[in-house]
Write a protein that holds these residues in place. Structure first.
Motif, PDB file in Angstrom:
ATOM      1  N   LYS A   1      50.966  30.575  45.649  1.00  5.84           N
ATOM      2  CA  LYS A   1      51.817  29.800  46.553  1.00  5.84           C
ATOM      3  C   LYS A   1      52.674  28.804  45.776  1.00  5.84           C
ATOM      4  O   LYS A   1      53.867  28.664  46.041  1.00  5.84           O
ATOM      5  CB  LYS A   1      50.954  29.071  47.578  1.00  5.84           C
ATOM      6  CG  LYS A   1      51.741  28.341  48.640  1.00  5.84           C
ATOM      7  CD  LYS A   1      50.821  27.725  49.678  1.00  5.84           C
ATOM      8  CE  LYS A   1      51.640  26.987  50.734  1.00  5.84           C
ATOM      9  NZ  LYS A   1      50.781  26.392  51.755  1.00  5.84           N
TER      10      LYS A   1
ATOM     11  N   GLN B   1      55.440  30.655  43.998  1.00  4.62           N
ATOM     12  CA  GLN B   1      56.486  31.064  44.940  1.00  4.62           C
ATOM     13  C   GLN B   1      57.375  29.868  45.303  1.00  4.62           C
ATOM     14  O   GLN B   1      58.597  29.986  45.358  1.00  4.62           O
ATOM     15  CB  GLN B   1      55.866  31.659  46.195  1.00  4.62           C
ATOM     16  CG  GLN B   1      56.890  32.169  47.189  1.00  4.62           C
ATOM     17  CD  GLN B   1      56.232  32.735  48.439  1.00  4.62           C
ATOM     18  OE1 GLN B   1      55.095  32.402  48.764  1.00  4.62           O
ATOM     19  NE2 GLN B   1      56.955  33.582  49.144  1.00  4.62           N
ATOM     20  N   GLN B   2      56.776  28.704  45.532  1.00  3.20           N
ATOM     21  CA  GLN B   2      57.548  27.504  45.865  1.00  3.20           C
ATOM     22  C   GLN B   2      58.450  27.099  44.703  1.00  3.20           C
ATOM     23  O   GLN B   2      59.602  26.714  44.902  1.00  3.20           O
ATOM     24  CB  GLN B   2      56.613  26.353  46.241  1.00  3.20           C
ATOM     25  CG  GLN B   2      55.937  26.532  47.577  1.00  3.20           C
ATOM     26  CD  GLN B   2      54.871  25.478  47.839  1.00  3.20           C
ATOM     27  OE1 GLN B   2      54.386  24.816  46.923  1.00  3.20           O
ATOM     28  NE2 GLN B   2      54.491  25.321  49.105  1.00  3.20           N
TER      29      GLN B   2
ATOM     30  N   SER C   1      62.564  26.947  44.716  1.00  2.16           N
ATOM     31  CA  SER C   1      63.273  25.728  44.328  1.00  2.16           C
ATOM     32  C   SER C   1      64.318  26.019  43.261  1.00  2.16           C
ATOM     33  O   SER C   1      65.450  25.533  43.335  1.00  2.16           O
ATOM     34  CB  SER C   1      62.298  24.676  43.803  1.00  2.16           C
ATOM     35  OG  SER C   1      61.457  24.238  44.831  1.00  2.16           O
TER      36      SER C   1
END
Length: 78
Positions: free
Chosen positions: A27, A30-31, A35
């Protein structure tokens, strides 16, 4: 009762803590990717706007340098 719960699938054994850690890392990764992609898109948008401005300015300058006297005077007869 065991200290750690285990999920068994065939011969594979993965404890819940390890799976939770892997999902959390995925996670975060992925973030971070999203960004970076947003930053790249914002930069590309800014570059496109700057290029459009530059093209408009250079087109006007080019026209004036080729025909510097055109449009500079207005002849009127009354």
């Amino acid at each position: 009762m065991d200290e750690y719960r285990e999920i068994k699938k065939g011969d594979d054994i993965m404890d819940v803590a390890a799976m939770s850690t892997m999902m959390s890392q995925s996670k975060v990764q992925q973030q971070a990717s999203l960004s970076v992609m947003k930053m790249v898109m914002d930069t590309a948008k800014g570059n496109g706007q700057a290029m459009t401005e530059m093209m408009n300015t250079s087109a006007k300058t080019m026209e004036l340098s080729v025909n510097p006297h055109v449009g500079g005077n207005l002849d009127l007869k009354l």
